[in-house]
Design a protein around this motif. Structure first.
Motif, PDB file in Angstrom:
ATOM      1  N   LEU A  44       0.824  -1.210   0.000  1.00  0.00           N
ATOM      2  CA  LEU A  44       0.000   0.000   0.000  1.00  0.00           C
ATOM      3  C   LEU A  44       0.859   1.261   0.000  1.00  0.00           C
ATOM      4  CD1 LEU A  44      -2.791   1.342   0.200  1.00  0.00           C
ATOM      5  CD2 LEU A  44      -2.569   1.161   2.686  1.00  0.00           C
ATOM      6  N   ALA A  45       1.838   1.333   0.888  1.00  0.00           N
ATOM      7  CA  ALA A  45       2.683   2.529   0.987  1.00  0.00           C
ATOM      8  C   ALA A  45       3.458   2.775  -0.309  1.00  0.00           C
ATOM      9  CB  ALA A  45       3.646   2.398   2.165  1.00  0.00           C
ATOM     10  N   SER A  46       4.048   1.729  -0.856  1.00  0.00           N
ATOM     11  CA  SER A  46       4.812   1.902  -2.092  1.00  0.00           C
ATOM     12  C   SER A  46       3.877   2.182  -3.268  1.00  0.00           C
ATOM     13  CB  SER A  46       5.687   0.678  -2.361  1.00  0.00           C
ATOM     14  OG  SER A  46       4.903  -0.496  -2.458  1.00  0.00           O
ATOM     15  N   GLY A  47       2.688   1.573  -3.274  1.00  0.00           N
ATOM     16  CA  GLY A  47       1.713   1.833  -4.328  1.00  0.00           C
ATOM     17  C   GLY A  47       1.232   3.271  -4.309  1.00  0.00           C
ATOM     18  N   LEU A  48       0.960   3.785  -3.119  1.00  0.00           N
ATOM     19  CA  LEU A  48       0.566   5.198  -2.995  1.00  0.00           C
ATOM     20  C   LEU A  48       1.688   6.116  -3.470  1.00  0.00           C
ATOM     21  CD1 LEU A  48      -1.300   5.273   0.430  1.00  0.00           C
ATOM     22  CD2 LEU A  48      -2.247   5.902  -1.797  1.00  0.00           C
ATOM     23  N   ALA A  49       2.907   5.805  -3.075  1.00  0.00           N
ATOM     24  CA  ALA A  49       4.050   6.628  -3.488  1.00  0.00           C
ATOM     25  C   ALA A  49       4.223   6.596  -5.004  1.00  0.00           C
ATOM     26  CB  ALA A  49       5.325   6.153  -2.792  1.00  0.00           C
ATOM     27  N   LEU A  50       4.073   5.436  -5.610  1.00  0.00           N
ATOM     28  CA  LEU A  50       4.158   5.332  -7.068  1.00  0.00           C
ATOM     29  C   LEU A  50       3.046   6.121  -7.738  1.00  0.00           C
ATOM     30  CD1 LEU A  50       5.028   1.563  -7.590  1.00  0.00           C
ATOM     31  CD2 LEU A  50       6.304   3.512  -8.496  1.00  0.00           C
ATOM     32  N   GLU A  54       3.572   9.154 -10.323  1.00  0.00           N
ATOM     33  CA  GLU A  54       3.061   9.118 -11.690  1.00  0.00           C
ATOM     34  C   GLU A  54       2.088  10.264 -11.954  1.00  0.00           C
ATOM     35  OE1 GLU A  54       1.730   5.200 -12.727  1.00  0.00           O
ATOM     36  OE2 GLU A  54       3.777   4.430 -12.717  1.00  0.00           O
ATOM     37  N   LEU A  55       1.323  10.654 -10.928  1.00  0.00           N
ATOM     38  CA  LEU A  55       0.459  11.828 -11.075  1.00  0.00           C
ATOM     39  C   LEU A  55       1.304  13.083 -11.283  1.00  0.00           C
ATOM     40  CD1 LEU A  55      -2.274  11.259  -8.331  1.00  0.00           C
ATOM     41  CD2 LEU A  55      -2.649  11.318 -10.815  1.00  0.00           C
ATOM     42  N   ALA A  56       2.371  13.224 -10.492  1.00  0.00           N
ATOM     43  CA  ALA A  56       3.238  14.398 -10.592  1.00  0.00           C
ATOM     44  C   ALA A  56       3.914  14.488 -11.953  1.00  0.00           C
ATOM     45  CB  ALA A  56       4.287  14.368  -9.481  1.00  0.00           C
ATOM     46  N   ASP A  57       4.266  13.347 -12.511  1.00  0.00           N
ATOM     47  CA  ASP A  57       4.930  13.313 -13.820  1.00  0.00           C
ATOM     48  C   ASP A  57       3.922  13.252 -14.967  1.00  0.00           C
ATOM     49  OD1 ASP A  57       7.356  13.380 -12.561  1.00  0.00           O
ATOM     50  OD2 ASP A  57       7.728  11.226 -12.722  1.00  0.00           O
ATOM     51  N   THR A  58       2.648  13.334 -14.647  1.00  0.00           N
ATOM     52  CA  THR A  58       1.527  13.242 -15.602  1.00  0.00           C
ATOM     53  C   THR A  58       1.594  11.992 -16.476  1.00  0.00           C
ATOM     54  OG1 THR A  58       2.544  14.670 -17.289  1.00  0.00           O
ATOM     55  CG2 THR A  58       1.152  15.746 -15.626  1.00  0.00           C
ATOM     56  N   ARG A  59       2.117  10.920 -15.905  1.00  0.00           N
ATOM     57  CA  ARG A  59       2.122   9.636 -16.617  1.00  0.00           C
ATOM     58  C   ARG A  59       0.793   8.915 -16.430  1.00  0.00           C
ATOM     59  NH1 ARG A  59       7.072   6.275 -16.748  1.00  0.00           N
ATOM     60  NH2 ARG A  59       5.906   5.048 -15.283  1.00  0.00           N
ATOM     61  N   ILE A  60       0.011   9.395 -15.458  1.00  0.00           N
ATOM     62  CA  ILE A  60      -1.292   8.815 -15.169  1.00  0.00           C
ATOM     63  C   ILE A  60      -2.199   9.955 -14.709  1.00  0.00           C
ATOM     64  CG2 ILE A  60      -0.886   8.280 -12.741  1.00  0.00           C
ATOM     65  CD1 ILE A  60      -2.198   5.553 -13.251  1.00  0.00           C
ATOM     66  N   ARG A  61      -3.481   9.806 -14.962  1.00  0.00           N
ATOM     67  CA  ARG A  61      -4.443  10.839 -14.554  1.00  0.00           C
ATOM     68  C   ARG A  61      -5.619  10.166 -13.863  1.00  0.00           C
ATOM     69  NH1 ARG A  61      -2.300  12.447 -19.355  1.00  0.00           N
ATOM     70  NH2 ARG A  61      -1.451  14.540 -19.404  1.00  0.00           N
ATOM     71  N   LEU A  68      -8.133   5.264 -12.418  1.00  0.00           N
ATOM     72  CA  LEU A  68      -9.236   4.691 -11.647  1.00  0.00           C
ATOM     73  C   LEU A  68      -8.907   3.271 -11.188  1.00  0.00           C
ATOM     74  CD1 LEU A  68     -12.201   5.955 -13.860  1.00  0.00           C
ATOM     75  CD2 LEU A  68     -11.413   6.892 -11.679  1.00  0.00           C
ATOM     76  N   VAL A  69      -8.264   2.509 -12.055  1.00  0.00           N
ATOM     77  CA  VAL A  69      -7.885   1.138 -11.698  1.00  0.00           C
ATOM     78  C   VAL A  69      -6.867   1.149 -10.562  1.00  0.00           C
ATOM     79  CG1 VAL A  69      -6.693  -0.938 -12.540  1.00  0.00           C
ATOM     80  CG2 VAL A  69      -8.516   0.100 -13.903  1.00  0.00           C
ATOM     81  N   VAL A  70      -5.906   2.071 -10.588  1.00  0.00           N
ATOM     82  CA  VAL A  70      -4.921   2.160  -9.506  1.00  0.00           C
ATOM     83  C   VAL A  70      -5.631   2.437  -8.181  1.00  0.00           C
ATOM     84  CG1 VAL A  70      -3.010   3.515  -8.560  1.00  0.00           C
ATOM     85  CG2 VAL A  70      -2.955   2.787 -10.942  1.00  0.00           C
ATOM     86  N   LEU A  71      -6.575   3.362  -8.191  1.00  0.00           N
ATOM     87  CA  LEU A  71      -7.319   3.647  -6.960  1.00  0.00           C
ATOM     88  C   LEU A  71      -8.061   2.411  -6.457  1.00  0.00           C
ATOM     89  CD1 LEU A  71      -8.769   7.202  -7.650  1.00  0.00           C
ATOM     90  CD2 LEU A  71      -6.912   6.566  -6.095  1.00  0.00           C
ATOM     91  N   LEU A  72      -8.682   1.671  -7.367  1.00  0.00           N
ATOM     92  CA  LEU A  72      -9.386   0.441  -6.973  1.00  0.00           C
ATOM     93  C   LEU A  72      -8.426  -0.596  -6.399  1.00  0.00           C
ATOM     94  CD1 LEU A  72     -11.972   0.047  -9.876  1.00  0.00           C
ATOM     95  CD2 LEU A  72     -12.436   0.607  -7.482  1.00  0.00           C
ATOM     96  N   ALA A  76      -8.384  -2.221  -2.683  1.00  0.00           N
ATOM     97  CA  ALA A  76      -8.350  -3.674  -2.478  1.00  0.00           C
ATOM     98  C   ALA A  76      -7.241  -4.068  -1.503  1.00  0.00           C
ATOM     99  CB  ALA A  76      -8.169  -4.395  -3.819  1.00  0.00           C
ATOM    100  N   VAL A  77      -6.093  -3.411  -1.573  1.00  0.00           N
ATOM    101  CA  VAL A  77      -4.993  -3.710  -0.654  1.00  0.00           C
ATOM    102  C   VAL A  77      -5.370  -3.313   0.775  1.00  0.00           C
ATOM    103  CG1 VAL A  77      -2.584  -3.222  -0.077  1.00  0.00           C
ATOM    104  CG2 VAL A  77      -3.224  -3.610  -2.451  1.00  0.00           C
ATOM    105  N   VAL A  78      -6.025  -2.179   0.918  1.00  0.00           N
ATOM    106  CA  VAL A  78      -6.505  -1.784   2.252  1.00  0.00           C
ATOM    107  C   VAL A  78      -7.492  -2.831   2.767  1.00  0.00           C
ATOM    108  CG1 VAL A  78      -7.909  -0.096   3.510  1.00  0.00           C
ATOM    109  CG2 VAL A  78      -6.135   0.685   1.931  1.00  0.00           C
TER     110      VAL A  78
END
Length: 122
Positions: A44-50, A54-61, A68-72, A76-78
């Motif tokens: 969870l911690a590393s996933g949030l950091a990634l 990726e949001l900061a580098d605009t590689r994902i929105r 949306l899949v990353v958030l899901l 699921a990990v929580v």
């Protein structure tokens, strides 16, 4: 503007930690005498950091399918950490969805729900 090289290397290091957390979580679910929450929390911690990187580098929105899949997956990990009885099924679902999304065509990954364009890029 392209992010500095150190940020790419930081993301690679985070991804390695994330994979380690997944292995730890998976080993626990397969019977290794480990605490399942440790793997879930590391994942969870590393996933949030990634995700933040990726949001900061605009590689994902957030508005795109990949975001949306990353958030899901993070939810699921929580859920795995809070409800260990659901962890085996969720683990395999997250693993399958991760593989599918990471190798899906770019137009599908970056598809925005509600947008009229065909998600397959046509």
């Amino acid at each position: 503007m392209k992010p500095p090289a150190w940020r790419r290397w930081a993301a690679i290091a985070l991804r390695c930690v994330h994979l380690g957390g997944l292995v730890l979580l998976g080993a626990t679910l397969l019977g290794a005498p480990l605490q399942p929450r440790a793997g879930a929390l590391l994942t969870l911690a590393s996933g949030l950091a990634l995700f933040v990187a990726e949001l900061a580098d605009t590689r994902i929105r957030l508005g795109e399918l990949a975001g949306l899949v990353v958030l899901l997956k993070l939810v699921a990990v929580v859920w795995m950490a809070l409800h260990p009885e659901a962890a085996p099924l969720l683990f395999w679902l997250v693993l399958a969805i991760s593989g599918l999304m990471s190798h899906a065509p770019r137009p599908l990954r970056h598809w925005r729900p509600g947008r009229t364009a065909d998600p397959r890029g046509r």
